[in-house]
Motif scaffolding. Structure first.
Motif, short mmCIF file in Angstrom:
data_model
loop_
_atom_site.label_atom_id
_atom_site.label_comp_id
_atom_site.label_asym_id
_atom_site.label_seq_id
_atom_site.Cartn_x
_atom_site.Cartn_y
_atom_site.Cartn_z
N ALA A 97 0.82 -1.22 0.00
CA ALA A 97 0.00 0.00 0.00
C ALA A 97 0.85 1.27 0.00
N LYS A 98 2.04 1.22 0.61
CA LYS A 98 2.89 2.41 0.70
C LYS A 98 4.04 2.40 -0.30
N VAL A 99 4.16 1.31 -1.08
CA VAL A 99 5.30 1.18 -1.99
C VAL A 99 4.90 1.75 -3.35
N LYS A 100 4.49 2.99 -3.38
CA LYS A 100 3.85 3.56 -4.56
C LYS A 100 4.82 4.01 -5.64
N ASN A 101 6.14 3.98 -5.35
CA ASN A 101 7.12 4.39 -6.35
C ASN A 101 7.72 3.21 -7.11
N LEU A 102 7.29 2.00 -6.79
CA LEU A 102 7.86 0.81 -7.41
C LEU A 102 7.55 0.77 -8.91
N LYS A 103 8.61 0.64 -9.71
CA LYS A 103 8.47 0.61 -11.16
C LYS A 103 8.77 -0.77 -11.75
N SER A 104 9.68 -1.52 -11.12
CA SER A 104 10.07 -2.83 -11.64
C SER A 104 10.15 -3.82 -10.49
N PHE A 105 9.47 -4.97 -10.64
CA PHE A 105 9.40 -5.98 -9.58
C PHE A 105 9.59 -7.35 -10.23
N ASP A 106 10.65 -8.04 -9.83
CA ASP A 106 10.97 -9.35 -10.43
C ASP A 106 11.07 -10.40 -9.34
N LEU A 107 10.12 -11.33 -9.34
CA LEU A 107 10.10 -12.46 -8.38
C LEU A 107 10.20 -13.79 -9.11
N SER A 108 10.61 -13.78 -10.34
CA SER A 108 10.60 -14.98 -11.18
C SER A 108 11.55 -16.05 -10.66
N ASN A 109 11.23 -17.30 -11.02
CA ASN A 109 12.06 -18.45 -10.69
C ASN A 109 12.29 -18.60 -9.18
N ASN A 110 11.17 -18.65 -8.46
CA ASN A 110 11.18 -18.97 -7.05
C ASN A 110 10.12 -20.05 -6.80
N GLN A 111 9.66 -20.19 -5.57
CA GLN A 111 8.65 -21.18 -5.23
C GLN A 111 7.49 -20.52 -4.49
N LEU A 112 7.16 -19.31 -4.88
CA LEU A 112 6.12 -18.54 -4.21
C LEU A 112 4.73 -19.06 -4.57
N THR A 113 3.81 -18.97 -3.61
CA THR A 113 2.47 -19.53 -3.78
C THR A 113 1.42 -18.48 -3.45
N GLY A 114 0.15 -18.89 -3.58
CA GLY A 114 -0.97 -18.05 -3.16
C GLY A 114 -1.39 -17.05 -4.22
N ARG A 115 -2.38 -16.25 -3.86
CA ARG A 115 -2.97 -15.26 -4.76
C ARG A 115 -2.15 -13.98 -4.73
N LEU A 116 -2.29 -13.18 -5.76
CA LEU A 116 -1.64 -11.88 -5.77
C LEU A 116 -2.33 -10.98 -4.76
N PRO A 117 -1.58 -10.28 -3.91
CA PRO A 117 -2.20 -9.45 -2.87
C PRO A 117 -2.99 -8.29 -3.46
N ASN A 118 -4.07 -7.92 -2.78
CA ASN A 118 -4.92 -6.84 -3.26
C ASN A 118 -4.19 -5.51 -3.33
N THR A 119 -3.18 -5.32 -2.45
CA THR A 119 -2.49 -4.03 -2.42
C THR A 119 -1.57 -3.84 -3.63
N PHE A 120 -1.47 -4.81 -4.52
CA PHE A 120 -0.81 -4.57 -5.81
C PHE A 120 -1.48 -3.41 -6.55
N ALA A 121 -2.77 -3.21 -6.26
CA ALA A 121 -3.52 -2.16 -6.94
C ALA A 121 -2.96 -0.77 -6.65
N TYR A 122 -2.15 -0.64 -5.61
CA TYR A 122 -1.58 0.66 -5.25
C TYR A 122 -0.32 0.98 -6.05
N LEU A 123 0.20 0.02 -6.80
CA LEU A 123 1.47 0.21 -7.51
C LEU A 123 1.22 0.94 -8.82
N LYS A 124 0.89 2.20 -8.75
CA LYS A 124 0.44 2.97 -9.90
C LYS A 124 1.57 3.36 -10.85
#
Length: 716
Positions: free
Chosen positions: A159-186
């Motif tokens: 919710a507060k990480v509003k300056n994020l421009k590039s996010f790379d989590l590829s090639n890991n073992q992460l699970t679950g749904r995408l968090p709703n606060t992704f919507a804040y990454l404008k």
């Protein structure tokens, strides 16, 4: 003689200025010392030292400074191994850190540099969760954690990480749904999630300005949102996308990337199809316009009716009454905005509750109000009718999670009418019951003591629910739902199959598997992070007031989840002692609790993990009945510690881990609150201890194997 004296003074002054200019900030220096030690003091890092030194003045390898502060760490592809250490959060001027393409392992430090703009830890061997401290990195623009062994679910921490421009989590073992606060990454332009095990839909990112999206080889389902189909680079293969025509978007949604070629028929279809399509489009447009006119007319009529029924001077209570007639529930706030909801609403004794359906996270102010909503029936498992979409009013900027209003009959059925056989435990403010729903999901229902609710207004409980539902952390037991009917108030949480720390330490039988030393350290660290979240991340800080081993629950993987938080409203009303044996000396009443009294209580929990003893035990000799009084004088005695440690461990622990753990406890249970550490300091100390304990275990295992090899060679 005069010239010599002048020259000497000039030289001395120059030396002094150079030393002042080159001297590195103490916290930065210590943080790099800790990192060097955690990296196993690699020889390729020229200039680095285990203690002291001057990183800025002596140009340590890969370090860039501005004045006396470290601003960049660039150590990509140096063949480094080990861990990053626990001091990164002290590097408050660090803007860039690149440790990619090494052999780093262990967990990514929980506390990262708070003001970093770019962080690259890719192509290592990091394990564990994506650190929650990212939630406080408000300046970060580029995060690359790809090609590691990270697992678990992403927390709602953006919710507060509003300056994020590039996010790379590829090639890991992460699970679950995408968090709703992704919507804040404008500002998010690049998002790489490929080669993980993410599930659910992509709706959380449908309205972001992404131009480079890769979600290949996950477990996503549903339809790819139309808003994403026109972006520059899109890779979606290797998922379980739904086939056939996607359902229409909800009214009011504007596609960010409209595509003229998304019609069902191709442009080269015959003239008959084109004509048919043209007629169909005209009909759709006309119907849409007519629908909009009807909607506007309805809104105008509703507003006119509301003005007539409520004079301009009406108070909030009148607004709440009118809102209830329209199926909305306002929360006390000066500035309100709409949050989407699907379901049915009913009113009982003045309190509007959700009879069935789901409340969705409110969007940020600039986020489109219309989002895709789905309804999956009532929470009890029985089908329920769905009315037209209703919008609940919530405070602007709220980050509360989805909570469901359960009906009292459903909870009565699920708990056998709150039968003793379903009782899980009893605390200061009520009893907790096990509830089994029709879909076999098991929940824990806290039934608030009616004596604490005398004179309570329904809207007061509604506000408590709202405040608790805003709290999100991997180590707290988050609120699932609530019920407020027929004068009864209940809170619903997930049920944790392994019970609490108290049950593991004090109630388990001879057949139960005891908690290992490393598990105890991990539990202490996770619980400490939860308390730190309440104290430091929440604004204003939340004093728990009732930290004890029975309020720290363990899931199937023995991860801790702090419960009973946010209950200060009820704690103020109880005449009971909140935690016999856990209370700090200054806590003579619930109103006397502070952040430092929470630290004391947490120290008692750690003392339980160390000794396996109860805080108060009348079965012990009189001098040993109070755990803190008995243990405190011995916490600095190495020989005494070996005797104090829980016999259930059977000596299976690294002896070097006992003194530092005992030292943390000793500081936490100081009688003077001013001498106790903050929870952030406790977390840092526990992180260091966990890392050191893991290292000791590996060293002992290596030594044991070496001795076995030597024995084998002698036999041969």
């Amino acid at each position: 003689m005069h010239c010599f004296l002048v020259g000497y003074l000039v030289l001395s002054l120059w030396t002094f200025i150079s030393l002042v200019h080159a001297e590195t900030n103490d916290k930065d220096e210590n943080a790099l010392n800790v990192m060097f030690k955690s990296l196993n003091a690699p020889s390729q890092l020229s200039g680095w030292r285990l203690n002291g030194g001057d990183p800025c003045g002596n140009s340590w390898e890969g370090i860039t400074c501005s004045g006396s502060r470290v601003t960049q760490i660039k150590l990509s592809n140096y063949g480094l191994n080990g861990e990053l250490g626990y001091g990164l959060s002290n590097l408050t001027s660090l803007t860039s850190i690149d440790m990619s393409k090494n052999n780093l392992n262990g967990q990514i430090p929980y506390q990262l540099p708070p003001n970093v703009v770019k962080i690259n830890l890719s192509r290592n061997q990091f394990t564990g969760d994506v650190p929650y401290s990212i939630s406080q990195m408000t300046k970060v623009e580029d995060i690359n954690l790809s090609n590691n062994q990270l697992d678990g679910e992403l927390s709602d921490m953006f919710a507060k990480v509003k300056n994020l421009k590039s996010f790379d989590l590829s090639n890991n073992q992460l699970t679950g749904r995408l968090p709703n606060t992704f919507a804040y990454l404008k500002k998010l332009n690049t998002l790489h999630l490929q080669d993980n095990q993410f599930t659910g839909s992509l709706n959380a990112i449908r309205d972001l300005p992404i131009e480079d999206l890769n979600v290949e080889n996950n477990r996503f389902t549903g339809w790819i949102p139309n808003e994403l189909k026109g972006i520059r680079s899109l890779k979606t293969g290797g998922n379980s996308w739904s086939t056939g025509k996607a359902p229409p978007p909800p009214p009011g949604v504007v596609h960010r990337h409209p595509k003229p070629d998304e019609e069902e028929e191709e442009d080269n279809d015959d003239g008959g199809k084109k004509k048919s399509k043209l007629v169909r489009n005209i009909i759709i447009i006309a119907a849409s316009c007519f629908g909009v006119l009807l909607l506007v007319a309805g809104l105008c009529a509703a507003m006119t009716s509301r003005r007539k029924s409520s004079p301009p001077s009406s108070q909030f209570a009148d607004e709440e009454k009118n809102a209830g007639q329209k199926g909305t529930t306002p929360f006390q706030s000066n500035e309100l905005t709409a949050a989407p909801f699907v379901g049915t609403v009913k009113e009982s004794k003045g309190l509007k509750t959700i009879e069935s359906g789901v409340i969705f996270d409110p969007p940020p102010p600039e986020y489109p109000l219309a989002v895709e909503l789905k309804h999956s029936g009532s929470v009890s498992g029985r089908p329920s009718s769905v009315t037209e979409p209703v919008r609940l009013l919530k405070a602007r900027g709220s980050t509360s999670a989805s909570v469901v209003a359960f009906s009292l009959p459903d909870l009565q059925n699920a708990t056998g009418n709150f039968a003793p056989s379903h009782l899980l435990g009893e605390g200061n403010i009520g009893r907790v019951y096990r509830a089994k729903c029709v879909d076999d999901k098991v929940l824990a229902v806290k039934k608030i003591d009616s004596a604490l609710l005398q004179g309570e207004k329904p809207e007061g409980f509604s506000e408590i629910v709202e405040n608790i539902s805003k709290l999100h952390h991997p180590n707290i037991a988050e609120l699932v739902g609530y019920c407020s009917e027929q004068g009864q108030y209940l809170l619903v949480y997930d049920h944790y199959r392994n019970g609490s720390i108290h049950e593991f330490l004090h109630v388990s039988d001879d057949f139960s598997k005891p908690l290992t030393w490393n598990t105890r350290l991990s539990i202490a660290l996770g619980a400490a992070r939860a308390v730190e979240y309440l104290h430091k991340v929440c604004s204003p800080p939340i004093v728990h007031k009732n930290i004890k081993s029975s309020n720290i629950l363990l899931d199937a993987k023995l991860n801790p989840h702090l419960s009973d938080y946010g209950m200060a409203h009820f704690h103020e009303r109880t005449s009971q002692n909140l935690g016999m044996g856990y209370n700090a000396p200054e806590c003579i009443s619930p109103s006397a609790y502070t952040l430092k009294s929470d630290v004391y209580s947490f120290g008692v929990v750690m003392l339980e993990l160390l000794t396996g003893r109860k805080p108060l035990d009348n079965k012990k000799p009189r001098s040993e009945q109070c755990l803190v009084k008995w243990a405190s004088p011995q916490l600095h005695d190495t020989e005494a510690l070996a005797v104090m440690v829980d016999p259930a461990l059977r000596g299976l622990y690294p002896p070097k881990s006992l003194p530092p753990f005992a030292e943390i406890i000793a500081l936490c249970v100081k009688s003077d609150p001013k001498l106790r550490p903050t929870m952030s300091e406790v977390v840092q100390s526990l992180v260091q201890l966990v890392q050191q304990s893991n290292r000791n275990m590996r060293d002992e295992l290596s030594t044991s194997r070496q001795e076995e090899d030597e024995e084998c060679s002698v036999i041969v």
